[in-house]
Design a protein around this motif. Structure first.
Motif, mmCIF file in Angstrom:
data_model
loop_
_atom_site.group_PDB
_atom_site.id
_atom_site.type_symbol
_atom_site.label_atom_id
_atom_site.label_comp_id
_atom_site.label_asym_id
_atom_site.label_seq_id
_atom_site.Cartn_x
_atom_site.Cartn_y
_atom_site.Cartn_z
ATOM 1 N N GLN A 60 -0.739 7.354 -11.494
ATOM 2 C CA GLN A 60 -2.195 7.382 -11.563
ATOM 3 C C GLN A 60 -2.763 8.786 -11.706
ATOM 4 O O GLN A 60 -3.984 8.946 -11.829
ATOM 5 C CB GLN A 60 -2.790 6.726 -10.298
ATOM 6 N N THR A 116 -11.007 11.753 -9.934
ATOM 7 C CA THR A 116 -10.986 10.563 -10.794
ATOM 8 C C THR A 116 -10.933 9.284 -9.977
ATOM 9 O O THR A 116 -11.420 8.238 -10.416
ATOM 10 C CB THR A 116 -9.778 10.609 -11.740
ATOM 11 N N THR A 119 -14.211 7.313 -9.123
ATOM 12 C CA THR A 119 -14.697 6.324 -10.085
ATOM 13 C C THR A 119 -13.776 5.120 -10.165
ATOM 14 O O THR A 119 -14.233 3.975 -10.150
ATOM 15 C CB THR A 119 -14.818 6.959 -11.485
ATOM 16 N N LYS A 120 -12.477 5.382 -10.223
ATOM 17 C CA LYS A 120 -11.520 4.284 -10.359
ATOM 18 C C LYS A 120 -11.408 3.449 -9.089
ATOM 19 O O LYS A 120 -11.082 2.257 -9.139
ATOM 20 C CB LYS A 120 -10.139 4.837 -10.723
ATOM 21 N N TYR A 156 -5.861 -1.642 -8.546
ATOM 22 C CA TYR A 156 -7.297 -1.659 -8.845
ATOM 23 C C TYR A 156 -7.661 -0.572 -9.857
ATOM 24 O O TYR A 156 -8.545 -0.761 -10.698
ATOM 25 C CB TYR A 156 -8.106 -1.441 -7.572
ATOM 26 N N GLU A 158 -6.201 0.374 -12.347
ATOM 27 C CA GLU A 158 -5.835 0.010 -13.714
ATOM 28 C C GLU A 158 -6.993 -0.676 -14.444
ATOM 29 O O GLU A 158 -7.008 -0.723 -15.674
ATOM 30 C CB GLU A 158 -4.617 -0.927 -13.705
ATOM 31 N N PHE A 159 -7.951 -1.208 -13.701
ATOM 32 C CA PHE A 159 -9.067 -1.921 -14.314
ATOM 33 C C PHE A 159 -10.166 -0.937 -14.709
ATOM 34 O O PHE A 159 -10.311 0.126 -14.106
ATOM 35 C CB PHE A 159 -9.637 -2.951 -13.336
ATOM 36 N N ARG A 160 -10.938 -1.350 -15.691
ATOM 37 C CA ARG A 160 -12.040 -0.498 -16.130
ATOM 38 C C ARG A 160 -13.070 -0.369 -15.005
ATOM 39 O O ARG A 160 -13.260 -1.308 -14.219
ATOM 40 C CB ARG A 160 -12.696 -1.079 -17.387
ATOM 41 N N PRO A 161 -13.753 0.765 -14.899
ATOM 42 C CA PRO A 161 -14.765 0.950 -13.851
ATOM 43 C C PRO A 161 -15.839 -0.135 -13.925
ATOM 44 O O PRO A 161 -16.300 -0.505 -15.001
ATOM 45 C CB PRO A 161 -15.347 2.332 -14.168
ATOM 46 N N ALA A 163 -15.481 -3.289 -13.137
ATOM 47 C CA ALA A 163 -14.901 -4.633 -13.141
ATOM 48 C C ALA A 163 -14.430 -4.980 -11.727
ATOM 49 O O ALA A 163 -14.036 -4.109 -10.952
ATOM 50 C CB ALA A 163 -13.736 -4.713 -14.119
ATOM 51 N N HIS A 170 -9.190 -12.415 -13.840
ATOM 52 C CA HIS A 170 -8.062 -11.479 -13.923
ATOM 53 C C HIS A 170 -6.793 -12.057 -13.312
ATOM 54 O O HIS A 170 -5.750 -11.390 -13.330
ATOM 55 C CB HIS A 170 -8.417 -10.169 -13.211
#
Length: 260
Positions: A60, A116, A119-120, A156, A158-161, A163, A170
């Motif tokens: 990550q 990062t 946000t993620k 988590y 791995e998903f777009r922000p 979602a 999913h």
């Protein structure tokens, strides 16, 4: 007969030795991910969790850190966590991290995402991770709590922000089931229409010219009363610090905490 000394072989041997020691020094120079100042983990747990954290941290590009303490010396767990991360970030020249902090003195846990990871692993996802680790905290399985934090947070991220990682859309079973259901509907429709269309209805046998309604009557039969229970607040929770914040060094973070 006197054998000549093989200088090339000797030089190769010592080069390998130096390379081995250099490689070992590089390994031992790696900063740890576990800072168990409260002594909650066994040596075996530390080794296993260090390996897991190192693997997913590289994946990550954000370090997964575990911090425990017996006392914050009067600081809130958020301030204590923030001061630790400010020092860690400067020493390691790394701003991206997920930090799980446990204060055994106040029986509180706080999860934060920096860089990062802010946000993620936003505030909503932090709460979802906390939902998953609190059973471990209540059972005193602090190693399990960190393991769940690392694996769930990494998934988590791995998903777009924005979602919801726990949304039904999913889930693997849902993604596999929808095409199968659609195929079943299509095949069923084809089977039903295979015998031709039926055009005869009840009106086919009714003489509309000579048919009349002779009488009409409304009769009350019964009364049904539906009751709905109004949900009451249980007054529970124990959450705090939701929404993240800013460290003393000016680093913003997502976050949330719970008592256990």
């Amino acid at each position: 007969m006197v054998k000549r000394f093989n200088w090339e072989a000797a030089l190769l041997f010592w080069a390998l030795v130096l390379a081995l020691f250099a490689g070992g020094s590089a390994v031992f120079a790696v900063e740890p991910h576990i800072y168990d100042n409260a002594g909650l983990l066994t040596e075996r747990e530390i080794v296993e969790l260090e390996a897991l954290a190192a693997e997913l941290s590289e994946k990550q590009d954000a370090d997964f850190l575990f911090l425990t303490t017996d006392s914050t010396d009067g600081q809130s767990i958020i301030s204590y966590m923030g001061d630790f991360f400010d020092d860690w970030a400067e020493e390691n020249n790394q701003e991206n991290a997920v930090l799980l902090t446990i204060d055994m003195g106040s029986r509180e846990v706080y999860l934060a995402g920096f860089g990062t990871a802010e946000t993620k692993l936003d505030n909503d996802r932090v709460q979802q991770v906390l939902d998953r680790i609190m059973p471990y905290m209540g059972a005193g399985d602090y190693g399990g709590a960190f393991r769940e934090t690392v694996t769930t947070a990494s998934r988590y991220m791995e998903f777009r922000p924005g979602a919801n990682p726990e949304s039904i859309i999913h889930k693997l079973w849902f993604q596999a089931g929808v095409p199968l259901l659609a195929a079943a509907v299509i095949v069923g429709s084809m089977v039903m229409n295979a015998g031709g269309r039926v055009t005869t209805t009840a009106r086919t046998y009714v003489d509309g010219t000579n048919t009349r309604v002779r009488s009409q009557q409304d009769r009350f039969r019964n009364k049904t009363v539906s009751r709905r229970r109004v949900p009451k607040s249980n007054g529970g929770g124990g959450g705090f610090g939701g929404g993240g914040g800013m460290t003393g060094g000016g680093r913003s973070f997502s976050g949330g905490g719970r008592s256990f």
